[in-house]
Write a protein that holds these residues in place. Structure first.
Motif, PDB file in Angstrom:
ATOM      1  N   UNK A   1       0.832  -1.194   0.000  1.00 58.20           N
ATOM      2  CA  UNK A   1       0.000   0.000   0.000  1.00 58.20           C
ATOM      3  C   UNK A   1       0.873   1.253   0.000  1.00 58.20           C
ATOM      4  N   UNK A   2       0.733   2.069  -1.034  1.00 58.29           N
ATOM      5  CA  UNK A   2       1.484   3.319  -1.132  1.00 58.29           C
ATOM      6  C   UNK A   2       0.561   4.530  -1.014  1.00 58.29           C
ATOM      7  N   UNK A   3      -0.603   4.351  -0.417  1.00 58.09           N
ATOM      8  CA  UNK A   3      -1.588   5.433  -0.380  1.00 58.09           C
ATOM      9  C   UNK A   3      -1.251   6.533   0.617  1.00 58.09           C
ATOM     10  N   UNK A   4      -0.396   6.257   1.592  1.00 51.54           N
ATOM     11  CA  UNK A   4      -0.031   7.273   2.578  1.00 51.54           C
ATOM     12  C   UNK A   4       1.191   8.037   2.080  1.00 51.54           C
ATOM     13  N   UNK A   5       0.941   9.203   1.516  1.00 51.16           N
ATOM     14  CA  UNK A   5       1.999  10.018   0.933  1.00 51.16           C
ATOM     15  C   UNK A   5       2.979  10.603   1.926  1.00 51.16           C
ATOM     16  N   UNK A   6       2.720  10.448   3.228  1.00 50.22           N
ATOM     17  CA  UNK A   6       3.647  10.975   4.232  1.00 50.22           C
ATOM     18  C   UNK A   6       4.728   9.967   4.612  1.00 50.22           C
ATOM     19  N   UNK A   7       4.550   8.709   4.249  1.00 48.83           N
ATOM     20  CA  UNK A   7       5.541   7.687   4.593  1.00 48.83           C
ATOM     21  C   UNK A   7       6.762   7.797   3.688  1.00 48.83           C
ATOM     22  N   UNK A   8       7.928   7.599   4.273  1.00 47.72           N
ATOM     23  CA  UNK A   8       9.180   7.663   3.517  1.00 47.72           C
ATOM     24  C   UNK A   8       9.181   6.661   2.371  1.00 47.72           C
ATOM     25  N   UNK A   9       8.713   5.461   2.629  1.00 46.88           N
ATOM     26  CA  UNK A   9       8.652   4.404   1.615  1.00 46.88           C
ATOM     27  C   UNK A   9       7.830   4.842   0.414  1.00 46.88           C
ATOM     28  N   UNK A  10       6.722   5.516   0.667  1.00 46.75           N
ATOM     29  CA  UNK A  10       5.864   6.004  -0.415  1.00 46.75           C
ATOM     30  C   UNK A  10       6.565   7.102  -1.205  1.00 46.75           C
ATOM     31  N   UNK A  11       7.244   8.000  -0.507  1.00 44.72           N
ATOM     32  CA  UNK A  11       7.961   9.086  -1.191  1.00 44.72           C
ATOM     33  C   UNK A  11       9.063   8.537  -2.102  1.00 44.72           C
TER      34      UNK A  11
END
Length: 106
Positions: A65-75
């Motif tokens: 899940x990459x829906x949380x744009x605040x997580x480093x992994x998502x960025x």
């Protein structure tokens, strides 16, 4: 009949299904859920191509899940997808006039 540029991208990714959706939000371009890619039909047609390649990059390289744009992994995943999709776009369409962008929903 020659394929549209969007159809060429779809042809390279037969494992994915592409759908045009009506989202009246200027900031929404598209997203991927599983093997389904959703592209905002309200964006300019050139954006459709860039969004399709961006979401294909997520499909090829990302999991979870990459829906949380605040997580480093998502960025990190978003930065990678932006760079990789630009490279792919240039490889596919550089020095080429974009063909007629007609999309027929399946």
């Amino acid at each position: 009949m020659e394929m549209s540029d969007l159809e060429k991208i779809e042809d390279q990714h037969p494992e994915l299904k592409f759908y045009m959706i009506d989202v009246p939000n200027l900031h929404y371009h598209g997203h991927i859920e599983g093997n389904e890619v959703y592209i905002n039909e309200n964006q300019p047609q050139l954006d459709w191509l860039k969004t399709a390649l961006h979401e294909c990059t997520h499909s090829d390289f990302d999991t979870g899940d990459l829906s949380d744009g605040t997580q480093f992994r998502t960025k990190v995943a978003e930065s990678w997808a932006i760079r990789e999709s630009r490279r792919e776009y240039d490889a596919m369409f550089k020095n080429k006039k974009i063909s007629k962008l007609i999309y027929v929903q399946p």
